[in-house]
Design a protein around this motif. Structure first.
Motif, PDB file in Angstrom:
ATOM      1  N   ALA A  79      33.108   1.154  16.610  1.00 21.46           N
ATOM      2  CA  ALA A  79      31.675   1.132  16.927  1.00 21.46           C
ATOM      3  C   ALA A  79      30.963   2.284  16.241  1.00 21.46           C
ATOM      4  O   ALA A  79      29.825   2.143  15.769  1.00 21.46           O
ATOM      5  N   GLN A  80      31.621   3.425  16.165  1.00 21.11           N
ATOM      6  CA  GLN A  80      31.045   4.602  15.524  1.00 21.11           C
ATOM      7  C   GLN A  80      30.742   4.329  14.054  1.00 21.11           C
ATOM      8  O   GLN A  80      29.722   4.747  13.529  1.00 21.11           O
ATOM      9  N   PHE A  81      31.636   3.610  13.394  1.00 25.69           N
ATOM     10  CA  PHE A  81      31.484   3.373  11.961  1.00 25.69           C
ATOM     11  C   PHE A  81      30.649   2.143  11.633  1.00 25.69           C
ATOM     12  O   PHE A  81      30.198   2.000  10.505  1.00 25.69           O
ATOM     13  N   THR A  82      30.423   1.276  12.601  1.00 24.02           N
ATOM     14  CA  THR A  82      29.687   0.044  12.328  1.00 24.02           C
ATOM     15  C   THR A  82      28.335  -0.018  13.014  1.00 24.02           C
ATOM     16  O   THR A  82      27.558  -0.921  12.754  1.00 24.02           O
ATOM     17  N   ASN A  83      28.075   0.887  13.917  1.00 23.20           N
ATOM     18  CA  ASN A  83      26.837   0.894  14.706  1.00 23.20           C
ATOM     19  C   ASN A  83      26.703  -0.319  15.618  1.00 23.20           C
ATOM     20  O   ASN A  83      25.596  -0.720  15.962  1.00 23.20           O
ATOM     21  N   HIS A  84      27.836  -0.922  15.986  1.00 23.77           N
ATOM     22  CA  HIS A  84      27.823  -1.964  17.019  1.00 23.77           C
ATOM     23  C   HIS A  84      27.597  -1.306  18.376  1.00 23.77           C
ATOM     24  O   HIS A  84      27.860  -0.118  18.548  1.00 23.77           O
ATOM     25  N   ASP A  85      27.163  -2.082  19.340  1.00 22.88           N
ATOM     26  CA  ASP A  85      26.956  -1.584  20.693  1.00 22.88           C
ATOM     27  C   ASP A  85      28.295  -1.098  21.258  1.00 22.88           C
ATOM     28  O   ASP A  85      29.220  -1.884  21.446  1.00 22.88           O
ATOM     29  N   PRO A  86      28.417   0.210  21.540  1.00 25.55           N
ATOM     30  CA  PRO A  86      29.705   0.745  21.985  1.00 25.55           C
ATOM     31  C   PRO A  86      30.150   0.225  23.354  1.00 25.55           C
ATOM     32  O   PRO A  86      31.353   0.110  23.599  1.00 25.55           O
ATOM     33  N   ILE A  87      29.219  -0.116  24.208  1.00 23.73           N
ATOM     34  CA  ILE A  87      29.587  -0.625  25.531  1.00 23.73           C
ATOM     35  C   ILE A  87      30.235  -2.003  25.398  1.00 23.73           C
ATOM     36  O   ILE A  87      31.274  -2.275  26.001  1.00 23.73           O
ATOM     37  N   LEU A  88      29.637  -2.864  24.601  1.00 22.74           N
ATOM     38  CA  LEU A  88      30.219  -4.188  24.374  1.00 22.74           C
ATOM     39  C   LEU A  88      31.561  -4.079  23.653  1.00 22.74           C
ATOM     40  O   LEU A  88      32.522  -4.778  23.994  1.00 22.74           O
ATOM     41  N   MET A  89      31.622  -3.200  22.667  1.00 25.02           N
ATOM     42  CA  MET A  89      32.869  -3.005  21.926  1.00 25.02           C
ATOM     43  C   MET A  89      33.968  -2.508  22.855  1.00 25.02           C
ATOM     44  O   MET A  89      35.114  -2.959  22.770  1.00 25.02           O
ATOM     45  N   LEU A  90      33.624  -1.589  23.745  1.00 18.90           N
ATOM     46  CA  LEU A  90      34.589  -1.016  24.674  1.00 18.90           C
ATOM     47  C   LEU A  90      35.192  -2.093  25.581  1.00 18.90           C
ATOM     48  O   LEU A  90      36.413  -2.218  25.688  1.00 18.90           O
ATOM     49  N   GLY A  91      34.339  -2.872  26.218  1.00 20.20           N
ATOM     50  CA  GLY A  91      34.824  -3.926  27.116  1.00 20.20           C
ATOM     51  C   GLY A  91      35.675  -4.950  26.394  1.00 20.20           C
ATOM     52  O   GLY A  91      36.760  -5.320  26.849  1.00 20.20           O
ATOM     53  N   ALA A  92      35.190  -5.397  25.240  1.00 16.06           N
ATOM     54  CA  ALA A  92      35.936  -6.391  24.468  1.00 16.06           C
ATOM     55  C   ALA A  92      37.229  -5.799  23.919  1.00 16.06           C
ATOM     56  O   ALA A  92      38.256  -6.481  23.851  1.00 16.06           O
ATOM     57  N   GLY A  93      37.186  -4.518  23.553  1.00 12.93           N
ATOM     58  CA  GLY A  93      38.374  -3.855  23.017  1.00 12.93           C
ATOM     59  C   GLY A  93      39.494  -3.774  24.033  1.00 12.93           C
ATOM     60  O   GLY A  93      40.672  -3.960  23.699  1.00 12.93           O
ATOM     61  N   VAL A  94      39.145  -3.504  25.274  1.00 13.47           N
ATOM     62  CA  VAL A  94      40.167  -3.437  26.336  1.00 13.47           C
ATOM     63  C   VAL A  94      40.786  -4.808  26.563  1.00 13.47           C
ATOM     64  O   VAL A  94      42.014  -4.943  26.648  1.00 13.47           O
ATOM     65  N   ILE A  95      39.953  -5.829  26.627  1.00 11.07           N
ATOM     66  CA  ILE A  95      40.480  -7.189  26.835  1.00 11.07           C
ATOM     67  C   ILE A  95      41.361  -7.593  25.652  1.00 11.07           C
ATOM     68  O   ILE A  95      42.458  -8.127  25.831  1.00 11.07           O
ATOM     69  N   GLY A  96      40.881  -7.327  24.443  1.00 11.82           N
ATOM     70  CA  GLY A  96      41.667  -7.648  23.257  1.00 11.82           C
ATOM     71  C   GLY A  96      42.988  -6.894  23.201  1.00 11.82           C
ATOM     72  O   GLY A  96      44.003  -7.426  22.752  1.00 11.82           O
TER      73      GLY A  96
END
Length: 159
Positions: A18-35
């Motif tokens: 998320a830091q390098f892509t400027n994606h929403d970090p909250i969404l990335m975090l939740g999806a990252g844990v599930i993934g």
């Protein structure tokens, strides 16, 4: 690796991405844990396996542990499903980054993974560790520190 290490690995990887892509970090975090947890659906004792026991036992019975669900084939199939049904890029990216973090962490164990399934070749790093051992605890600690660092950076950039 244990479920907790996979979780913190998914957090660190998704927040870094998320830091390098400027994606929403909250969404990335939740999806990252599930993934990061999904590949262990093939193990009935895993976090996700205990939530979906029938599916877990079926997948394990057909494929075994650390085979299909730990492969590039599975990653591509999940990517195709995400592209078909999930419009949000941050969610898709977080999910896939979490899965990749799982693969990388399991390649650091003595058992490795069948990354090129259906080929039977086991892929692991030249230096490996025992699941739940001292080295894993060190890896967990480093990933936790990375999670705090990238989480702080993402929060500062997001606000």
């Amino acid at each position: 690796m244990t479920g907790n290490t996979h979780i913190v690995g998914g957090i660190a990887a998704s927040l870094a991405y998320a830091q390098f892509t400027n994606h929403d970090p909250i969404l990335m975090l939740g999806a990252g844990v599930i993934g990061a947890l999904l590949p262990d659906i093939c193990h009935s004792g895993s976090t996700v396996g205990r939530k979906l026991p029938l599916l877990s036992k079926f997948i394990n019975g057909v494929f075994g542990h650390r085979t299909f669900t730990h492969s590039l084939l599975f990653l591509v199939l999940i990517a195709m499903l995400l592209n078909a049904f999930i419009p949000n890029e941050a969610v898709k990216a977080g999910f896939l980054v979490g899965m990749v973090s799982h693969y990388v962490l399991d390649m650091a164990t003595k058992n490795g993974i069948k990354l090129l399934f259906p080929l039977r070749m086991t892929v692991r790093f030249p230096v490996t560790t025992k699941t739940g051992g001292t080295v894993e605890k060190v890896v967990f600690s480093i990933l936790t520190l990375m999670s705090f660092y990238f989480g702080y950076e993402a929060l500062v950039d997001y606000l």
